[in-house]
Design an enzyme around this catalytic site. Structure first.
Site, mmCIF file in Angstrom:
data_model
loop_
_atom_site.group_PDB
_atom_site.id
_atom_site.type_symbol
_atom_site.label_atom_id
_atom_site.label_comp_id
_atom_site.label_asym_id
_atom_site.label_seq_id
_atom_site.Cartn_x
_atom_site.Cartn_y
_atom_site.Cartn_z
ATOM 1 N N PRO B 65 0.822 -1.214 0.000
ATOM 2 C CA PRO B 65 0.000 0.000 0.000
ATOM 3 C C PRO B 65 0.857 1.265 0.000
ATOM 4 O O PRO B 65 1.897 1.310 0.663
ATOM 5 C CB PRO B 65 -0.811 -0.123 1.287
ATOM 6 C CG PRO B 65 -0.080 -1.089 2.145
ATOM 7 C CD PRO B 65 0.638 -2.018 1.213
ATOM 8 N N HIS B 66 0.423 2.266 -0.756
ATOM 9 C CA HIS B 66 1.156 3.534 -0.862
ATOM 10 C C HIS B 66 0.228 4.557 -1.490
ATOM 11 O O HIS B 66 -0.892 4.228 -1.881
ATOM 12 C CB HIS B 66 2.404 3.343 -1.717
ATOM 13 C CG HIS B 66 2.118 2.884 -3.119
ATOM 14 N ND1 HIS B 66 1.894 1.556 -3.416
ATOM 15 C CD2 HIS B 66 1.955 3.561 -4.274
ATOM 16 C CE1 HIS B 66 1.637 1.443 -4.710
ATOM 17 N NE2 HIS B 66 1.655 2.639 -5.255
ATOM 18 N N ALA B 67 0.701 5.788 -1.593
ATOM 19 C CA ALA B 67 -0.052 6.823 -2.304
ATOM 20 C C ALA B 67 0.921 7.578 -3.195
ATOM 21 O O ALA B 67 2.131 7.317 -3.162
ATOM 22 C CB ALA B 67 -0.730 7.762 -1.308
#
Lengths: 98, 146
Positions: B65-67
Protein backbone atom coordinates in the site's frame (compact mmCIF):
# COMPACT_ATOMS: atom_id res chain seq x y z
CA UNK A 1 13.37 2.55 -30.55
CA UNK A 2 10.38 0.92 -28.89
CA UNK A 3 8.27 2.98 -26.54
CA UNK A 4 6.79 1.06 -23.65
CA UNK A 5 4.94 2.34 -20.57
CA UNK A 6 4.30 0.60 -17.27
CA UNK A 7 1.03 1.70 -15.70
CA UNK A 8 -0.19 1.72 -12.08
CA UNK A 9 -2.38 3.80 -9.80
CA UNK A 10 0.11 6.31 -8.40
CA UNK A 11 3.05 5.89 -10.80
CA UNK A 12 5.40 5.20 -7.92
CA UNK A 13 5.11 1.55 -6.82
CA UNK A 14 4.35 -1.32 -9.13
CA UNK A 15 4.90 0.72 -12.29
CA UNK A 16 8.41 1.64 -11.10
CA UNK A 17 9.22 -2.00 -10.34
CA UNK A 18 7.88 -3.12 -13.71
CA UNK A 19 9.78 -0.34 -15.48
CA UNK A 20 13.11 -1.46 -14.03
CA UNK A 21 12.42 -5.15 -14.72
CA UNK A 22 11.23 -4.52 -18.29
CA UNK A 23 14.16 -2.23 -19.10
CA UNK A 24 16.62 -4.85 -17.76
CA UNK A 25 15.05 -7.62 -19.85
CA UNK A 26 15.03 -5.53 -23.05
CA UNK A 27 18.59 -4.29 -22.51
CA UNK A 28 19.77 -7.87 -21.99
CA UNK A 29 18.12 -8.90 -25.24
CA UNK A 30 19.70 -5.96 -27.05
CA UNK A 31 16.30 -4.45 -27.89
CA UNK A 32 16.43 -0.66 -28.11
CA UNK A 33 13.57 0.51 -25.94
CA UNK A 34 12.55 3.30 -23.64
CA UNK A 35 10.39 2.19 -20.73
CA UNK A 36 8.45 4.89 -18.87
CA UNK A 37 6.48 4.56 -15.63
CA UNK A 38 3.12 6.30 -15.59
CA UNK A 39 -0.31 6.14 -13.96
CA UNK A 40 -3.73 5.10 -15.18
CA UNK A 41 -5.24 8.60 -15.05
CA UNK A 42 -2.61 10.19 -17.31
CA UNK A 43 -1.53 7.44 -19.72
CA UNK A 44 -2.22 7.84 -23.46
CA UNK A 45 -2.15 4.26 -24.81
CA UNK A 46 -1.78 5.50 -28.40
CA UNK A 47 1.60 7.04 -27.53
CA UNK A 48 3.23 3.65 -26.84
CA UNK A 49 4.06 0.46 -28.71
CA UNK A 50 3.00 -1.51 -25.64
CA UNK A 51 1.76 -1.10 -22.07
CA UNK A 52 2.55 -3.32 -19.11
CA UNK A 53 0.05 -3.29 -16.24
CA UNK A 54 -1.98 -5.18 -13.64
CA UNK A 55 -5.20 -6.85 -14.82
CA UNK A 56 -7.34 -4.36 -12.90
CA UNK A 57 -5.93 -1.52 -15.05
CA UNK A 58 -5.74 -3.55 -18.26
CA UNK A 59 -9.53 -3.93 -18.03
CA UNK A 60 -9.88 -0.13 -18.11
CA UNK A 61 -7.73 0.36 -21.22
CA UNK A 62 -8.90 0.21 -24.83
CA UNK A 63 -7.52 -3.12 -26.12
CA UNK A 64 -7.46 -1.79 -29.71
CA UNK A 65 -5.27 1.20 -28.80
CA UNK A 66 -2.01 -0.70 -28.31
CA UNK A 67 -0.51 -4.00 -27.19
CA UNK A 68 -1.20 -4.68 -23.51
CA UNK A 69 0.78 -7.04 -21.30
CA UNK A 70 -1.20 -8.08 -18.21
CA UNK A 71 0.84 -9.12 -15.23
CA UNK A 72 -0.59 -10.19 -11.89
CA UNK A 73 2.53 -11.48 -10.21
CA UNK A 74 4.86 -8.53 -10.72
CA UNK A 75 7.82 -10.42 -9.30
CA UNK A 76 7.53 -13.11 -12.01
CA UNK A 77 10.30 -11.94 -14.34
CA UNK A 78 10.16 -15.14 -16.40
CA UNK A 79 6.56 -14.45 -17.35
CA UNK A 80 7.36 -10.79 -18.08
CA UNK A 81 10.26 -11.85 -20.32
CA UNK A 82 8.04 -14.28 -22.26
CA UNK A 83 5.38 -11.60 -22.76
CA UNK A 84 7.94 -9.01 -23.85
CA UNK A 85 9.40 -11.46 -26.37
CA UNK A 86 5.92 -11.93 -27.89
CA UNK A 87 5.37 -8.16 -28.09
CA UNK A 88 8.83 -7.45 -29.56
CA UNK A 89 8.26 -10.13 -32.23
CA UNK A 90 4.83 -8.71 -33.00
CA UNK A 91 6.20 -5.18 -33.38
CA UNK A 92 9.03 -6.41 -35.60
CA UNK A 93 6.46 -8.25 -37.74
CA UNK A 94 4.16 -5.28 -38.13
CA UNK A 95 7.10 -2.99 -39.05
CA UNK A 96 8.13 -5.47 -41.72
CA UNK A 97 4.65 -5.50 -43.24
CA UNK A 98 4.17 -1.76 -43.28
CA UNK B 1 19.88 -4.42 1.23
CA UNK B 2 16.40 -4.14 2.60
CA UNK B 3 17.81 -3.77 6.12
CA UNK B 4 19.09 -0.33 5.01
CA UNK B 5 15.49 0.82 4.66
CA UNK B 6 13.38 -1.16 7.14
CA UNK B 7 13.85 -0.06 10.77
CA UNK B 8 12.71 -2.01 13.84
CA UNK B 9 10.38 0.88 14.76
CA UNK B 10 8.53 0.41 11.43
CA UNK B 11 7.82 -3.32 11.86
CA UNK B 12 4.75 -4.91 13.44
CA UNK B 13 4.84 -8.71 13.44
CA UNK B 14 1.80 -11.00 13.69
CA UNK B 15 -0.80 -8.22 13.77
CA UNK B 16 -4.24 -9.53 14.64
CA UNK B 17 -6.35 -7.61 12.09
CA UNK B 18 -9.61 -8.40 10.36
CA UNK B 19 -9.82 -6.13 7.29
CA UNK B 20 -7.55 -5.06 4.43
CA UNK B 21 -8.27 -1.40 5.30
CA UNK B 22 -7.06 -1.93 8.87
CA UNK B 23 -3.87 -3.54 7.57
CA UNK B 24 -3.22 -0.59 5.23
CA UNK B 25 -3.94 1.85 8.05
CA UNK B 26 -1.53 0.15 10.45
CA UNK B 27 1.23 0.07 7.79
CA UNK B 28 0.59 3.78 7.22
CA UNK B 29 0.67 4.68 10.90
CA UNK B 30 4.10 3.05 11.16
CA UNK B 31 5.30 5.45 8.44
CA UNK B 32 3.83 8.39 10.37
CA UNK B 33 5.29 7.24 13.67
CA UNK B 34 8.75 7.17 12.09
CA UNK B 35 8.19 10.68 10.75
CA UNK B 36 8.42 9.56 7.12
CA UNK B 37 5.04 11.16 6.34
CA UNK B 38 2.16 13.25 7.68
CA UNK B 39 -1.01 11.64 9.02
CA UNK B 40 -2.80 12.71 5.84
CA UNK B 41 -0.65 10.24 3.90
CA UNK B 42 -2.51 7.36 5.59
CA UNK B 43 -5.80 8.74 4.27
CA UNK B 44 -4.23 9.02 0.81
CA UNK B 45 -3.11 5.36 1.00
CA UNK B 46 -6.66 4.28 1.82
CA UNK B 47 -8.02 6.46 -1.01
CA UNK B 48 -5.61 4.89 -3.50
CA UNK B 49 -6.82 1.45 -2.38
CA UNK B 50 -10.52 2.32 -2.62
CA UNK B 51 -10.06 4.05 -5.99
CA UNK B 52 -7.57 1.78 -7.74
CA UNK B 53 -8.19 -1.38 -5.78
CA UNK B 54 -6.40 -4.65 -5.66
CA UNK B 55 -3.33 -3.88 -7.80
CA UNK B 56 -1.35 -3.07 -4.64
CA UNK B 57 -1.25 -6.85 -4.13
CA UNK B 58 1.79 -7.20 -6.39
CA UNK B 59 2.41 -10.91 -5.94
CA UNK B 60 0.81 -13.86 -4.10
CA UNK B 61 0.48 -12.92 -0.42
CA UNK B 62 2.21 -9.52 -0.73
CA UNK B 63 0.65 -6.04 -0.67
CA UNK B 64 2.50 -2.71 -1.01
CA UNK B 65 0.00 0.00 0.00
CA UNK B 66 1.16 3.53 -0.86
CA UNK B 67 -0.05 6.82 -2.30
CA UNK B 68 1.26 9.29 -4.86
CA UNK B 69 4.30 11.40 -3.92
CA UNK B 70 3.69 14.86 -2.52
CA UNK B 71 4.30 17.35 0.26
CA UNK B 72 2.80 15.04 2.90
CA UNK B 73 5.86 12.81 2.49
CA UNK B 74 8.95 13.92 4.46
CA UNK B 75 11.36 11.14 3.50
CA UNK B 76 11.15 7.89 1.62
CA UNK B 77 10.21 5.20 4.06
CA UNK B 78 9.13 1.59 4.39
CA UNK B 79 7.07 -0.29 6.98
CA UNK B 80 6.09 -3.93 7.41
CA UNK B 81 3.02 -5.46 8.99
CA UNK B 82 2.88 -9.25 9.03
CA UNK B 83 -0.61 -10.65 9.48
CA UNK B 84 -1.48 -13.31 12.02
CA UNK B 85 -4.50 -14.24 9.88
CA UNK B 86 -4.04 -13.76 6.11
CA UNK B 87 -6.59 -11.27 4.72
CA UNK B 88 -8.39 -10.90 1.42
CA UNK B 89 -7.64 -7.65 -0.45
CA UNK B 90 -9.98 -8.42 -3.36
CA UNK B 91 -7.30 -9.72 -5.71
CA UNK B 92 -8.53 -12.62 -7.89
CA UNK B 93 -5.15 -14.39 -7.97
CA UNK B 94 -2.87 -13.04 -5.24
CA UNK B 95 -5.14 -13.23 -2.17
CA UNK B 96 -4.88 -13.89 0.71
CA UNK B 97 -2.27 -11.36 1.83
CA UNK B 98 0.11 -12.07 4.70
CA UNK B 99 2.81 -9.40 4.24
CA UNK B 100 1.92 -5.69 4.03
CA UNK B 101 4.77 -3.35 3.09
CA UNK B 102 3.64 0.28 3.39
CA UNK B 103 5.87 2.83 1.73
CA UNK B 104 6.08 6.50 0.90
CA UNK B 105 8.20 8.46 -1.57
CA UNK B 106 8.69 12.23 -1.87
CA UNK B 107 9.07 12.02 -5.67
CA UNK B 108 8.77 9.49 -8.49
CA UNK B 109 12.34 8.23 -8.81
CA UNK B 110 14.24 8.79 -5.54
CA UNK B 111 13.02 5.63 -3.80
CA UNK B 112 13.96 3.26 -6.60
CA UNK B 113 16.81 1.59 -4.68
CA UNK B 114 14.47 0.90 -1.76
CA UNK B 115 11.84 -0.61 -4.07
CA UNK B 116 14.39 -2.76 -5.90
CA UNK B 117 15.87 -4.05 -2.63
CA UNK B 118 12.35 -4.97 -1.55
CA UNK B 119 11.68 -6.76 -4.85
CA UNK B 120 15.02 -8.61 -4.67
CA UNK B 121 14.04 -10.06 -1.29
CA UNK B 122 10.44 -10.90 -2.19
CA UNK B 123 11.51 -12.72 -5.35
CA UNK B 124 12.88 -15.44 -3.09
CA UNK B 125 9.93 -17.46 -1.76
CA UNK B 126 11.90 -18.92 1.14
CA UNK B 127 12.38 -15.42 2.59
CA UNK B 128 8.69 -14.61 2.20
CA UNK B 129 7.73 -17.72 4.18
CA UNK B 130 10.26 -17.03 6.90
CA UNK B 131 9.19 -13.41 7.34
CA UNK B 132 5.58 -14.55 7.44
CA UNK B 133 6.34 -17.01 10.22
CA UNK B 134 8.63 -14.73 12.25
CA UNK B 135 7.23 -13.97 15.71
CA UNK B 136 9.35 -10.91 16.56
CA UNK B 137 10.87 -7.79 14.97
CA UNK B 138 14.33 -9.10 15.82
CA UNK B 139 13.71 -12.27 13.83
CA UNK B 140 12.53 -10.24 10.85
CA UNK B 141 15.56 -7.93 11.04
CA UNK B 142 17.79 -10.98 11.18
CA UNK B 143 16.17 -12.49 8.06
CA UNK B 144 16.42 -9.30 5.99
CA UNK B 145 20.07 -8.75 6.97
CA UNK B 146 21.25 -12.14 5.69
Amino acid sequence: MLKIATVCGAGVGSSMMLKVFAQQILDQKGVEAEVTATDISSVDPHAYDALITASAFADLLDPTATRIIRIDNMLDKIYLKQQLEIVVADIAGSDHNS
Amino acid sequence: MLSDWLQASAILPQADLTTSEAAIQVSGHLLVRNDYADKSYVTAMLENYSKNGNYIVIAPGIAIPHAAPGSMVHHQGLSLVTLKHPLNFGHPLNDPVCLVFGFCAPDHEGHLDMLMDLAALLEQPQYVTRIQNAATKEEILQIISE
